[in-house]
Design an enzyme around this catalytic site. Structure first.
Site, PDB file in Angstrom:
ATOM      1  CB  SER A 284      -0.837  -0.010   1.284  1.00  0.00           C
ATOM      2  OG  SER A 284      -1.442   1.246   1.506  1.00  0.00           O
TER       3      SER A 284
ATOM      4  CE1 TYR B  40      -3.811  -2.517   5.314  1.00  0.00           C
ATOM      5  CE2 TYR B  40      -3.364  -0.172   5.003  1.00  0.00           C
ATOM      6  CZ  TYR B  40      -3.711  -1.421   4.486  1.00  0.00           C
ATOM      7  OH  TYR B  40      -3.931  -1.561   3.128  1.00  0.00           O
TER       8      TYR B  40
HETATM    9  N1  LIG Z   1      -8.960  -0.377  -0.593  1.00  0.00           N
HETATM   10  C1  LIG Z   1      -7.899   0.360  -0.357  1.00  0.00           C
HETATM   11  O1  LIG Z   1      -7.993   1.589  -0.168  1.00  0.00           O
HETATM   12  C2  LIG Z   1      -6.534  -0.266  -0.338  1.00  0.00           C
HETATM   13  C3  LIG Z   1      -5.395   0.572  -0.439  1.00  0.00           C
HETATM   14  C4  LIG Z   1      -4.122  -0.003  -0.426  1.00  0.00           C
HETATM   15  C5  LIG Z   1      -3.971  -1.373  -0.297  1.00  0.00           C
HETATM   16  N2  LIG Z   1      -5.096  -2.153  -0.196  1.00  0.00           N
HETATM   17  C6  LIG Z   1      -4.888  -3.602  -0.029  1.00  0.00           C
HETATM   18  O2  LIG Z   1      -5.547  -4.275  -1.088  1.00  0.00           O
HETATM   19  C7  LIG Z   1      -5.897  -5.592  -0.671  1.00  0.00           C
HETATM   20  C8  LIG Z   1      -7.326  -5.885  -1.074  1.00  0.00           C
HETATM   21  O3  LIG Z   1      -8.184  -5.024  -0.352  1.00  0.00           O
HETATM   22  P1  LIG Z   1      -9.555  -4.471  -0.953  1.00  0.00           P
HETATM   23  O4  LIG Z   1      -9.448  -3.004  -1.026  1.00  0.00           O
HETATM   24  O5  LIG Z   1      -9.959  -5.206  -2.159  1.00  0.00           O
HETATM   25  O6  LIG Z   1     -10.520  -4.790   0.287  1.00  0.00           O
HETATM   26  P2  LIG Z   1     -11.774  -5.758   0.459  1.00  0.00           P
HETATM   27  O7  LIG Z   1     -12.767  -5.538  -0.625  1.00  0.00           O
HETATM   28  O8  LIG Z   1     -12.202  -5.584   1.884  1.00  0.00           O
HETATM   29  O9  LIG Z   1     -11.142  -7.203   0.261  1.00  0.00           O
HETATM   30  C9  LIG Z   1     -10.379  -7.831   1.264  1.00  0.00           C
HETATM   31  C10 LIG Z   1     -10.319  -9.299   0.947  1.00  0.00           C
HETATM   32  O10 LIG Z   1      -9.517  -9.951   1.954  1.00  0.00           O
HETATM   33  C11 LIG Z   1     -10.192 -11.116   2.347  1.00  0.00           C
HETATM   34  N3  LIG Z   1      -9.864 -11.509   3.712  1.00  0.00           N
HETATM   35  C12 LIG Z   1      -9.916 -10.757   4.844  1.00  0.00           C
HETATM   36  N4  LIG Z   1      -9.645 -11.528   5.910  1.00  0.00           N
HETATM   37  C13 LIG Z   1      -9.427 -12.781   5.442  1.00  0.00           C
HETATM   38  C14 LIG Z   1      -9.130 -14.026   6.058  1.00  0.00           C
HETATM   39  N5  LIG Z   1      -9.016 -14.163   7.398  1.00  0.00           N
HETATM   40  N6  LIG Z   1      -8.991 -15.116   5.279  1.00  0.00           N
HETATM   41  C15 LIG Z   1      -9.142 -15.025   3.926  1.00  0.00           C
HETATM   42  N7  LIG Z   1      -9.415 -13.884   3.292  1.00  0.00           N
HETATM   43  C16 LIG Z   1      -9.562 -12.772   4.048  1.00  0.00           C
HETATM   44  C17 LIG Z   1     -11.681 -10.782   2.216  1.00  0.00           C
HETATM   45  O11 LIG Z   1     -12.433 -11.965   2.033  1.00  0.00           O
HETATM   46  P3  LIG Z   1     -13.437 -12.627   3.101  1.00  0.00           P
HETATM   47  O12 LIG Z   1     -13.970 -11.537   3.964  1.00  0.00           O
HETATM   48  O13 LIG Z   1     -14.451 -13.311   2.248  1.00  0.00           O
HETATM   49  O14 LIG Z   1     -12.580 -13.592   3.843  1.00  0.00           O
HETATM   50  C18 LIG Z   1     -11.688  -9.959   0.940  1.00  0.00           C
HETATM   51  O15 LIG Z   1     -11.803 -10.792  -0.177  1.00  0.00           O
HETATM   52  C19 LIG Z   1      -5.625  -5.641   0.825  1.00  0.00           C
HETATM   53  O16 LIG Z   1      -4.387  -6.279   1.063  1.00  0.00           O
HETATM   54  C20 LIG Z   1      -5.517  -4.174   1.225  1.00  0.00           C
HETATM   55  O17 LIG Z   1      -4.704  -3.975   2.349  1.00  0.00           O
HETATM   56  C21 LIG Z   1      -6.348  -1.634  -0.214  1.00  0.00           C
END
Ligand SMILES: NC(=O)c1ccc[n+]([C@@H]2O[C@H](COP(=O)([O-])OP(=O)(O)OC[C@H]3O[C@@H](n4cnc5c(N)ncnc54)[C@H](OP(=O)(O)O)[C@@H]3O)[C@@H](O)[C@H]2O)c1
Length: 268
Positions: A142, A155
């Site tokens: 990130s 985080y």
């Molecule tokens: N959105 C942002 O602003 C942003 C910015 C920078 C980086 N990121 C990174 O991008 C990545 C994806 O995030 P996103 O934005 O797409 O968020 P999201 O829509 O909340 O997706 C998060 C995913 O992680 C999975 N997850 C969470 N806990 C888990 C567990 N215990 N076991 C298996 N899967 C798990 C969730 O699936 P289930 O709940 O079905 O398990 C979901 O599919 C993350 O690493 C996040 O840190 C996001």
């Protein structure tokens, strides 16, 4: 360096494929002909996404905070008749709030999913890739990896780990036919903010609109960067310009500004 080619028995594993950026990775990779293994906890969402993506998508419900569940993944992928050529460690979450008021179990869950699962799955899937001299690993960091973040301290530190770990991997993997890339998105409108506990208004007020990049564009930038063998990919023009500044700015200079602006610090 191109991505390993798709094939009937060649797989891309995408963690966190039940929503957001992970779902977009799965869409792109199935469109390009890969068998895609969808890893996350929410079975109904995984099955729904797999049904929409077609026969090349394989739901593999897994709780990545659970060590036994993680350890079972290679055998379960093998049982599908698939060879994992691509690993996308995308699953992740944030907690929100000051450490002094945090819930230890929630902070440790973050470390299990954002840090331990990345290390665990790399340890389990890289040996095969190196033996076959073919593979690609994309780890989700990130822009928060580039400096401290009061209000989301664990985080930002977890993502800093992922970024450093991926740099280290790249050094180790030179000449093996396997590549590793870190993807560093700025804000993306997914389920992430909600899951962390941000309101939409808080997120919008803290982060200028110009920093937000849609999930499909973030996923495409990640796949393209991995295919090009880049070390770090920062999607979005504004983020690409500001990220290096955030990285080199002395924490003493940045902390008062970051502390003042973070929604969790305003709620205290
Ligand atoms: N959105 C942002 O602003 C942003 C910015 C920078 C980086 N990121 C990174 O991008 C990545 C994806 O995030 P996103 O934005 O797409 O968020 P999201 O829509 O909340 O997706 C998060 C995913 O992680 C999975 N997850 C969470 N806990 C888990 C567990 N215990 N076991 C298996 N899967 C798990 C969730 O699936 P289930 O709940 O079905 O398990 C979901 O599919 C993350 O690493 C996040 O840190 C996001």
């Amino acid at each position: 360096m191109a991505l390993p080619p798709p094939g009937n028995d060649r797989a891309a594993i995408v963690t966190g494929a039940s929503s957001g950026i992970g779902e977009e990775f799965a869409k792109i990779l199935t469109r390009r002909g890969y068998q895609v293994v969808l890893v996350a906890r929410r079975v109904d969402r995984l099955e729904d996404i797999a049904a929409r993506l077609g026969a090349n998508a394989h739901p593999l419900p897994t709780d990545l905070s659970d060590r036994d569940d993680r350890a079972s993944l290679p055998d379960r992928v093998d049982a599908l008749g698939l060879v994992p050529d691509i690993l996308i460690n995308n699953a992740g979450l944030s907690t929100l709030g000051v450490v002094a008021k945090s819930v230890p179990e929630k902070e440790l869950n973050l470390v299990e999913v954002d840090v331990a699962a990345v290390v665990d799955l790399c340890s389990r899937f890289l040996p095969g890739m190196v033996d076959r001299q073919l593979g690609a690993v994309l780890n989700l960091a990130s822009v928060a990896a580039l400096g401290p973040l009061p209000g989301q301290a664990a985080y930002a530190a977890a993502k800093a780990f992922v970024l450093s770990y991926t740099h280290g991997l790249r050094g180790e993997l030179r000449g093996t036919g396997v590549v590793a890339t870190a993807l560093c998105p700025g804000p993306v409108d997914t389920g992430f903010g909600d899951a962390a506990g941000f309101t939409k208004e808080e997120a919008d007020a803290a982060l200028p609109r110009a920093m937000w990049v849609p999930a499909d564009k973030v996923a495409k930038a990640g796949i393209d960067g991995l295919a090009a063998g880049k070390s770090v990919v920062v999607p979005g023009g504004v983020n690409r310009v500001s990220a290096p500044l955030f990285r080199v700015a002395p924490p003493g200079l940045m902390l008062p500004l970051l502390t003042r602006n973070h929604p969790a610090m305003k709620r205290r």
